[in-house]
Scaffold this motif. Sequence first.
Motif, PDB file in Angstrom:
ATOM      1  N   LEU A  56      63.576  94.031  31.341  1.00  0.00           N
ATOM      2  CA  LEU A  56      64.589  93.079  31.551  1.00  0.00           C
ATOM      3  C   LEU A  56      65.884  93.443  31.719  1.00  0.00           C
ATOM      4  CD1 LEU A  56      63.291  89.405  30.835  1.00  0.00           C
ATOM      5  CD2 LEU A  56      63.760  90.397  32.953  1.00  0.00           C
ATOM      6  N   LEU A  57      66.327  94.329  30.220  1.00  0.00           N
ATOM      7  CA  LEU A  57      67.545  94.835  30.099  1.00  0.00           C
ATOM      8  C   LEU A  57      67.956  95.742  31.106  1.00  0.00           C
ATOM      9  CD1 LEU A  57      67.969  94.388  26.231  1.00  0.00           C
ATOM     10  CD2 LEU A  57      68.384  92.725  28.143  1.00  0.00           C
ATOM     11  N   ASP A  58      67.146  96.425  31.951  1.00  0.00           N
ATOM     12  CA  ASP A  58      67.486  97.238  32.733  1.00  0.00           C
ATOM     13  C   ASP A  58      67.610  96.557  34.179  1.00  0.00           C
ATOM     14  OD1 ASP A  58      67.217  99.303  30.863  1.00  0.00           O
ATOM     15  OD2 ASP A  58      65.176  99.499  31.415  1.00  0.00           O
ATOM     16  N   GLU A  90      59.066  91.302  31.296  1.00  0.00           N
ATOM     17  CA  GLU A  90      60.028  91.109  29.906  1.00  0.00           C
ATOM     18  C   GLU A  90      60.337  92.612  29.256  1.00  0.00           C
ATOM     19  OE1 GLU A  90      58.546  88.606  26.505  1.00  0.00           O
ATOM     20  OE2 GLU A  90      59.211  87.280  28.080  1.00  0.00           O
ATOM     21  N   PHE A 103      69.197  90.357  35.893  1.00  0.00           N
ATOM     22  CA  PHE A 103      68.922  89.609  34.803  1.00  0.00           C
ATOM     23  C   PHE A 103      69.933  89.731  33.919  1.00  0.00           C
ATOM     24  CE2 PHE A 103      67.510  88.982  30.692  1.00  0.00           C
ATOM     25  CZ  PHE A 103      66.853  87.881  30.495  1.00  0.00           C
ATOM     26  N   ASN A 104      70.824  90.608  33.774  1.00  0.00           N
ATOM     27  CA  ASN A 104      71.863  90.952  32.888  1.00  0.00           C
ATOM     28  C   ASN A 104      73.167  89.976  33.154  1.00  0.00           C
ATOM     29  OD1 ASN A 104      71.083  92.622  31.201  1.00  0.00           O
ATOM     30  ND2 ASN A 104      71.389  94.474  32.381  1.00  0.00           N
ATOM     31  N   GLN A 139      69.495  94.532  36.636  1.00  0.00           N
ATOM     32  CA  GLN A 139      71.039  94.173  36.712  1.00  0.00           C
ATOM     33  C   GLN A 139      71.106  92.470  36.889  1.00  0.00           C
ATOM     34  OE1 GLN A 139      73.678  96.237  36.160  1.00  0.00           O
ATOM     35  NE2 GLN A 139      74.614  94.407  35.767  1.00  0.00           N
TER      36      GLN A 139
END
Lengths: 88, 189
Positions: free
Chosen positions: B119-121, B116, B125-126, B123
């Motif tokens: 996660l925003l790093d 978690e 997941f984005n 790709q």
Amino acid sequence: MSFLKLSCKKATEMVEQEKIESLSFVDKVKLKLHLSVCKACQNYKKQSLLIDEFFSKTNNDPETEHFHIEENPHLKETIIKKINETQS
Amino acid sequence: MNKNINNQFTEWVNIYSDILYSWAYHKTSNKEIAEDIVQETFMAAFKSLNNFKFDSQPKTWLFSILNNKIIDYYRKSAKNIVNTTKDEQVFMKATDELFNSDGHWTNTSLSTWQDEEHLLDNQDFNTVLSLCIGKLPNNWRLAIESKYQKDKNASEICKELNITSSNYWQMIHRAKLQLKICIEKNWTN
């Protein structure tokens, strides 16, 4: 203590409410209590925050947001035609 | 109008129309609307070419016009939201099923998203999250997208969406639950 009880549905709803308007004192206590014992709702709160971060990070910025690039030659033609029409 | 400038503008259409169109489509999930908005953007840009400083980036300039048009579209379509839409009902059922009649999570096994912290790093997941946002019912999406618009507070958004504040956070709540369902279905680490 039962008046301080909160369902998970209500608790997760209040997680969102709290971000938009302030909760009453009683609601604040209820939510805090619930979150302190409920793993699943703690988890929801974390994930909700992550989604918030995603939105504020991308924040309508085409440089940071991921999206699929699609070619649209027809649109290109239409626009160029329209521009030329306004010229003549 | 100077012929050179005209040619320059045509070149911008050639270079940027695809990316502008893709962005508009990404934001509206509707091809016709996206095409209309991009056309309007170029027409508006063409008319106000005098305001464009040629030392700045045409792409940034065009995108700022486009984003304003997209927000206008959000506003207009929000006015048309009167009752619960059909697609909304389907999604409401899905999010309702996350809880039992006592309001407790039906699935007691914890659905955490792996890794978690970072996660925003990620790709992949984005990408999944973007796709999931695109699949939300229109007015949930409007509610959640407008929440993150700069210079906009909740009461303004409620006014635009023509909903009460409690409806507003309930909508955000449902949208987040639906994103949770969608992510857990489509994203495996």
